[in-house]
Write a protein that holds these residues in place. Structure first.
Motif, mmCIF file in Angstrom:
data_model
loop_
_atom_site.group_PDB
_atom_site.id
_atom_site.type_symbol
_atom_site.label_atom_id
_atom_site.label_comp_id
_atom_site.label_asym_id
_atom_site.label_seq_id
_atom_site.Cartn_x
_atom_site.Cartn_y
_atom_site.Cartn_z
ATOM 1 N N ALA A 5 1.706 -78.918 18.370
ATOM 2 C CA ALA A 5 0.893 -79.457 17.276
ATOM 3 C C ALA A 5 -0.591 -79.318 17.559
ATOM 4 O O ALA A 5 -1.369 -78.982 16.658
ATOM 5 C CB ALA A 5 1.248 -80.923 17.028
ATOM 6 N N GLY A 6 -0.992 -79.554 18.789
ATOM 7 C CA GLY A 6 -2.404 -79.404 19.142
ATOM 8 C C GLY A 6 -2.877 -77.976 18.974
ATOM 9 O O GLY A 6 -3.968 -77.718 18.454
ATOM 10 N N SER A 7 -2.049 -77.032 19.389
ATOM 11 C CA SER A 7 -2.392 -75.616 19.242
ATOM 12 C C SER A 7 -2.458 -75.220 17.768
ATOM 13 O O SER A 7 -3.364 -74.491 17.354
ATOM 14 C CB SER A 7 -1.354 -74.763 19.970
ATOM 15 O OG SER A 7 -1.586 -73.399 19.765
ATOM 16 N N LEU A 8 -1.513 -75.690 16.993
ATOM 17 C CA LEU A 8 -1.507 -75.364 15.562
ATOM 18 C C LEU A 8 -2.715 -75.952 14.847
ATOM 19 O O LEU A 8 -3.306 -75.289 13.985
ATOM 20 C CB LEU A 8 -0.214 -75.868 14.917
ATOM 21 C CG LEU A 8 1.054 -75.114 15.298
ATOM 22 C CD1 LEU A 8 2.285 -75.870 14.831
ATOM 23 C CD2 LEU A 8 1.036 -73.709 14.730
ATOM 24 N N ALA A 9 -3.083 -77.170 15.194
ATOM 25 C CA ALA A 9 -4.251 -77.799 14.572
ATOM 26 C C ALA A 9 -5.517 -77.024 14.914
ATOM 27 O O ALA A 9 -6.396 -76.847 14.058
ATOM 28 C CB ALA A 9 -4.378 -79.247 15.026
ATOM 29 N N GLY A 10 -5.613 -76.550 16.130
ATOM 30 C CA GLY A 10 -6.773 -75.771 16.547
ATOM 31 C C GLY A 10 -6.899 -74.444 15.816
ATOM 32 O O GLY A 10 -7.989 -73.904 15.678
ATOM 33 N N ARG A 11 -5.789 -73.933 15.330
ATOM 34 C CA ARG A 11 -5.787 -72.654 14.610
ATOM 35 C C ARG A 11 -5.880 -72.842 13.100
ATOM 36 O O ARG A 11 -5.810 -71.872 12.354
ATOM 37 C CB ARG A 11 -4.526 -71.869 14.942
ATOM 38 C CG ARG A 11 -4.475 -71.446 16.382
ATOM 39 C CD ARG A 11 -3.213 -70.707 16.684
ATOM 40 N NE ARG A 11 -3.155 -70.385 18.098
ATOM 41 C CZ ARG A 11 -2.195 -69.687 18.635
ATOM 42 N NH1 ARG A 11 -1.206 -69.248 17.898
ATOM 43 N NH2 ARG A 11 -2.207 -69.434 19.927
ATOM 44 N N GLY A 12 -5.991 -74.089 12.656
ATOM 45 C CA GLY A 12 -6.137 -74.344 11.224
ATOM 46 C C GLY A 12 -4.840 -74.482 10.451
ATOM 47 O O GLY A 12 -4.859 -74.528 9.226
ATOM 48 N N HIS A 13 -3.717 -74.569 11.132
ATOM 49 C CA HIS A 13 -2.419 -74.747 10.470
ATOM 50 C C HIS A 13 -2.102 -76.244 10.399
ATOM 51 O O HIS A 13 -1.202 -76.748 11.073
ATOM 52 C CB HIS A 13 -1.326 -74.003 11.231
ATOM 53 C CG HIS A 13 -1.537 -72.532 11.327
ATOM 54 N ND1 HIS A 13 -1.379 -71.683 10.259
ATOM 55 C CD2 HIS A 13 -1.914 -71.753 12.373
ATOM 56 C CE1 HIS A 13 -1.634 -70.446 10.633
ATOM 57 N NE2 HIS A 13 -1.967 -70.466 11.930
ATOM 58 N N ASP A 14 -2.849 -76.934 9.548
ATOM 59 C CA ASP A 14 -2.755 -78.398 9.510
ATOM 60 C C ASP A 14 -1.383 -78.905 9.092
ATOM 61 O O ASP A 14 -0.889 -79.888 9.638
ATOM 62 C CB ASP A 14 -3.829 -78.970 8.592
ATOM 63 C CG ASP A 14 -5.230 -78.696 9.113
ATOM 64 O OD1 ASP A 14 -5.379 -78.582 10.345
ATOM 65 O OD2 ASP A 14 -6.159 -78.594 8.289
ATOM 66 N N GLY A 15 -0.758 -78.261 8.135
ATOM 67 C CA GLY A 15 0.570 -78.693 7.684
ATOM 68 C C GLY A 15 1.604 -78.599 8.790
ATOM 69 O O GLY A 15 2.401 -79.519 9.004
ATOM 70 N N TRP A 16 1.588 -77.480 9.506
ATOM 71 C CA TRP A 16 2.520 -77.307 10.616
ATOM 72 C C TRP A 16 2.213 -78.282 11.746
ATOM 73 O O TRP A 16 3.120 -78.767 12.421
ATOM 74 C CB TRP A 16 2.482 -75.875 11.138
ATOM 75 C CG TRP A 16 3.192 -74.903 10.251
ATOM 76 C CD1 TRP A 16 2.609 -73.942 9.476
ATOM 77 C CD2 TRP A 16 4.592 -74.797 10.029
ATOM 78 N NE1 TRP A 16 3.573 -73.254 8.794
ATOM 79 C CE2 TRP A 16 4.809 -73.755 9.120
ATOM 80 C CE3 TRP A 16 5.695 -75.488 10.519
ATOM 81 C CZ2 TRP A 16 6.077 -73.390 8.684
ATOM 82 C CZ3 TRP A 16 6.958 -75.123 10.088
ATOM 83 C CH2 TRP A 16 7.142 -74.085 9.178
ATOM 84 N N ALA A 17 0.935 -78.564 11.944
ATOM 85 C CA ALA A 17 0.552 -79.506 12.995
ATOM 86 C C ALA A 17 1.078 -80.904 12.683
ATOM 87 O O ALA A 17 1.608 -81.593 13.567
ATOM 88 C CB ALA A 17 -0.961 -79.526 13.159
ATOM 89 N N VAL A 18 0.947 -81.316 11.428
ATOM 90 C CA VAL A 18 1.452 -82.636 11.036
ATOM 91 C C VAL A 18 2.974 -82.687 11.200
ATOM 92 O O VAL A 18 3.517 -83.657 11.737
ATOM 93 C CB VAL A 18 1.037 -82.972 9.583
ATOM 94 C CG1 VAL A 18 1.764 -84.204 9.072
ATOM 95 C CG2 VAL A 18 -0.467 -83.164 9.502
ATOM 96 N N ALA A 19 3.648 -81.643 10.750
ATOM 97 C CA ALA A 19 5.107 -81.600 10.876
ATOM 98 C C ALA A 19 5.525 -81.651 12.348
ATOM 99 O O ALA A 19 6.486 -82.339 12.702
ATOM 100 C CB ALA A 19 5.654 -80.340 10.211
ATOM 101 N N SER A 20 4.789 -80.939 13.201
ATOM 102 C CA SER A 20 5.117 -80.924 14.627
ATOM 103 C C SER A 20 4.870 -82.267 15.286
ATOM 104 O O SER A 20 5.425 -82.550 16.340
ATOM 105 C CB SER A 20 4.301 -79.848 15.343
ATOM 106 O OG SER A 20 4.693 -78.571 14.906
ATOM 107 N N ARG A 21 4.046 -83.083 14.672
ATOM 108 C CA ARG A 21 3.830 -84.437 15.198
ATOM 109 C C ARG A 21 4.845 -85.432 14.648
ATOM 110 O O ARG A 21 5.157 -86.425 15.295
ATOM 111 C CB ARG A 21 2.414 -84.901 14.870
ATOM 112 C CG ARG A 21 1.368 -84.196 15.697
ATOM 113 C CD ARG A 21 -0.019 -84.754 15.442
ATOM 114 N NE ARG A 21 -1.011 -84.072 16.257
ATOM 115 C CZ ARG A 21 -1.934 -83.259 15.773
ATOM 116 N NH1 ARG A 21 -2.006 -83.020 14.480
ATOM 117 N NH2 ARG A 21 -2.794 -82.675 16.579
#
Length: 74
Positions: free
Chosen positions: A27-43
């Protein structure tokens, strides 16, 4: 619960904890790349997985218990 069942449960718990940890790191990596939806789902998914695991354990406390009939065999 039999010793085989206890080992199975412990291994499942470790596996689900490892999956949850991996998703939180991802999730941290995804958020850093701008994939906010995937980051939220991964959390959120690790919480849902752990809740499902806890519910499964709570709803079937004597599953395959040698002291009485199990849920699958009557």
């Amino acid at each position: 619960m039999s010793s085989d069942g206890a080992v199975h449960t412990a291994a499942g718990m470790l596996g689900y904890l490892a999956l949850g940890a991996a998703l939180v790191v991802l999730a941290g990596s995804l958020a850093g790349r701008g994939h906010d939806g995937w980051a939220v789902a991964s959390r959120l998914v690790p919480g849902a997985v752990l809740a499902g695991f806890a519910a499964s354990a709570a709803l079937r406390p004597g599953f395959h218990s040698r002291s009485g009939p199990c849920a699958c065999c009557g």
